[in-house]
Structures are given as C-alpha cells and as structure tokens.
Motif scaffolding. Structure first.
Motif, PDB file in Angstrom:
ATOM      1  N   GLU A 147       0.834  -1.209   0.000  1.00 55.84           N
ATOM      2  CA  GLU A 147       0.000   0.000   0.000  1.00 55.84           C
ATOM      3  C   GLU A 147       0.867   1.256   0.000  1.00 55.84           C
ATOM      4  O   GLU A 147       0.530   2.261  -0.650  1.00 55.84           O
ATOM      5  N   ASP A 204      -3.159   6.799  -9.262  1.00 60.20           N
ATOM      6  CA  ASP A 204      -4.212   5.952  -9.831  1.00 60.20           C
ATOM      7  C   ASP A 204      -3.795   5.265 -11.122  1.00 60.20           C
ATOM      8  O   ASP A 204      -4.621   4.603 -11.761  1.00 60.20           O
ATOM      9  N   HIS A 221      -7.704  -1.399  -6.258  1.00 62.26           N
ATOM     10  CA  HIS A 221      -6.642  -0.662  -6.945  1.00 62.26           C
ATOM     11  C   HIS A 221      -6.616  -0.990  -8.432  1.00 62.26           C
ATOM     12  O   HIS A 221      -7.097  -2.043  -8.863  1.00 62.26           O
TER      13      HIS A 221
END
Length: 401
Positions: free
Chosen positions: A76, A82, A109
């Motif tokens: 993470e 993005d 994700h």
C-alpha cells in the motif's frame, strides 16, 4: 538465459487483466525467472519502474513480511497514484492469509497481480475461497527437452540431440541442474532440490508426524512413475517392510505430494462413456532426475521413462491429460487443450511384432476421427491405418500438429 516462450505465450494476453495470474510449479523449476521475464516485457511497454512492484519471499530482505497485515502495509505504501501498477509476488505461500490481501488489492486498486507458489493448493484451497472465478492459473514445469537443447547448445555447441536426450533422461530439466557439467555436481544439486521439496513443501507445510514413512512412500511413488498405484497397495508394501502405515494416511501423503507438484495423479477417462473414472489412477513424477535419484535405470524401465517424459511434455505444452479407457484396454494418454484433442501411445522401441501390435492395437476400439500417435525412439517410422508413428526426439522438439 532460456526465454520460456511456451509459457509467456499463454500468459501475455493477461498482462493487463484484473484476473490474478497464479503461476505454480515445483520448487526450483524456474518460476522466479519466468516472472522476471514477464517483468522485463512489461517494462519495455514504457511502464515506470516504480509502478512494477516485486517481492520475493525467499529473499532475506522481506523476512519481516510474514503475515497479511505486513504485506498490505508494504504494498500500500508503494501505490501513490491511480495509474496502472503491476504487482509480482514470488513464493507467496510463505505469508499467512495472503489471499485476503490479494483480493483487497484486486478489488480496490488499478493493479495487475502475478503470484507464484510451490504448492498447487494456492488455487484449490486458499485462493479459491476468496477469488473464485477471478484467477487464471499456469503450471510451470522444469525445462522441456526443447528448452534443455536451447540451453545446452550455448554450452556444448554441436552435441547430437541423441546425446542430449540421454543426458536429459538421466538428469531431468531443473534449470540449476542443467547448467552444471559435472555429474557429481548434478547429483548434489538434484538431491538438495529433492530434500527442500520434501522438507519445506511437504513435511513442514503439512506438519507430517512421520517424515520417515512419508519419504518411503514418496520413493515408492517416484520409482513407480507411470504405473497404477493405490493407497492399499503401498500400505501392503510398507507393511511387508515392517513399517505400518494405514491406507488413509498414505492417501494423505499422496495428496501432499501432488500439492507440492512433485508428482501428478492422472485419472482414467472412459472414451466410450465420455466420463472421468474415479479409480486406478496413474502417477507421474514431474522430473526424470528424481527417477534417476531414487531408482537405478535398467533397460526394461525405458518404457516407463518414455511414458513419463511424454506426459510431462504434454503438461508443459498446456494440455489436460487423461489415461484413455477403452472397452478392452487403454490408451496411454488423451490430450486436450481447448477444442484440440488427440491420443498418444508411448513406448521405448517397437522391438518386435508383438510390441507393434500392442501399441497400434490400442486404438482398435476407438472409432472417432481425432489424431492418433505412437511415439517411440525408433528411427524408422511405421505409421499405418491412419495412426501416426513419431520419433521421440521429433515429438519433443516439434509441435505435434
């Protein structure tokens, strides 16, 4: 480096897919190298280096990532925008509850995930529960004979393929073993791989209470590659040697071996009834080096070796393989891949008319029009009645169709 094109060809269509790519295979068969080859191809598509995340759990630097929470925090922190990320995790079975993290990243994700493991239970167990229908799997084998020749021609240019086949049939296709030239070194490396698979992927993973009994069963299975075995038969053999092991325990051991990818159990398929039969399975060791390690080869065993070699080649090419059951006998293999299907009889040599009749006659009760092959080491081909006779080396080097 041998580019493992036959696997890359099957994986490439999924490089950008949201499906989790699961690469399984026995320890030291080349999964890590294949993963790096995938990473190299992806990086050539102008993907920024910090958007390719690689974790190898056999690397000491990742030793502290031993549970799902630690894995989640580590990855993470590396995802900062993005744009598309590519996550590669090697030997993921070393992380407890890894499937929870994989499912979370996949669903939250913009990420393409590749994972490897030395245990086929990655699909049938842990991942199947949380990622049902969202995985695509690829079984990796040690070097095929074609890959072995590609490697060896770089070291020993000009060696005849017959010489290479003899070496391959003796020592198998584990990449680290194939690169060695001294037989003593090959033996040491092969023994180390075997011991690591038995200890880490079978005994420790499954908390086996009697390692000595398991090793006896495993040696029996490897030495009898390509033969029909059963838990009861093995139990009888063990009891004769004054090692009492129950049939249910032996069936557990067989399952552990299959999950560790050291051998495959192959079901029979009723050709007339078109259904899989749940009895009299055959077992094939994944690499002939293990066969050499556990049983001294003699001439009469060449049939078993050739049959095992053909089976492993079909698996490496991505076929689903069954033993074909006919009304009066059986065919060594039915190979299926998509809409493609064919039959294979494998033998060492067609040494006399009796053997010729046995191998070609196996097809007498099969009336469909799928291709039928007899594969042997003979130099003179004896194709007849629409049945194609292939030399073993030609089969291993070239596509069958």
């Amino acid at each position: 480096m041998v580019i493992r094109e036959q696997y890359l060809l099957r994986i490439r269509p999924f490089y950008d897919s949201e499906m989790v790519k699961v690469i399984t295979g026995i320890r030291r068969c080349g999964k890590s190298t294949l993963m790096k080859q995938i990473m190299s191809e992806i990086s050539k598509n102008k993907i920024a280096g910090d958007h390719i995340i690689y974790i190898n759990f056999e690397d000491y630097q990742f030793r502290k990532i031993s549970n799902a929470d630690a894995l989640y925090r580590y990855v993470e922190a590396l995802i900062t925008d993005d744009n598309k990320y590519y996550l590669f995790i090697d030997e993921i079975q070393n992380v407890d509850e890894f499937e929870l993290v994989i499912n979370s990243f996949r669903s939250t994700h913009n990420i393409s995930i590749f994972i490897t493991g030395s245990n086929s239970k990655l699909l049938s167990g842990e991942l199947a529960t949380h990622l049902s229908g969202r995985t695509v799997s690829f079984r990796i084998m040690p070097f095929s004979f074609r890959e072995f020749c590609e490697l060896k021609n770089g070291y020993e240019d000009g060696m005849a393929k017959e010489q290479l086949l003899d070496e391959y049939m003796r020592w198998g296709g584990f990449p680290i073993v194939c690169k060695e030239t001294e037989e003593e070194s090959k033996e040491v490396l092969l023994s180390n791989i075997y011991d690591a698979v038995v200890l880490k992927d079978i005994i420790m993973r499954n908390k086996v209470a009697s390692p000595a009994a398991l090793e006896k069963v495993l040696e029996y299975v490897i030495a009898n590659s390509s033969l029909t075995i059963s838990g009861n038969n093995i139990a009888n053999v063990m009891n004769e040697e004054e090692q009492i092991v129950s049939a249910p325990t032996i069936y557990d051991y067989l399952r552990y071996m299959e999950e560790a990818c050291i051998c495959d159990k192959v079901s029979r398929y009723d050709i007339r009834g078109k259904k899989v039969l749940a009895y009299e399975e055959k077992t094939y060791v994944c690499d002939l080096g293990f066969f050499h390690l556990k049983k001294n080869r003699i001439k009469d065993e060449y049939n078993y070796i050739v049959e095992t070699l053909c089976y492993n080649e079909l698996i490496a090419r991505g076929y689903k393989v069954y033993i074909g059951k006919t009304f009066k006998g059986e065919v060594d293999f039915i190979a299926k891949r998509g809409q493609e299907k064919f039959y294979v009889q494998a033998a060492y040599m067609l040494s006399d008319e009796k053997v010729v009749e046995r191998e070609f006659g196996a097809y007498d009760n099969i009336n469909d029009n799928y291709p039928k092959y007899v594969i042997t080491m003979d130099r003179i081909m004896m194709s007849r009645d629409g049945i194609i006779h292939l030399n073993l080396i030609d089969f291993l080097i070239n596509d069958i169709r």
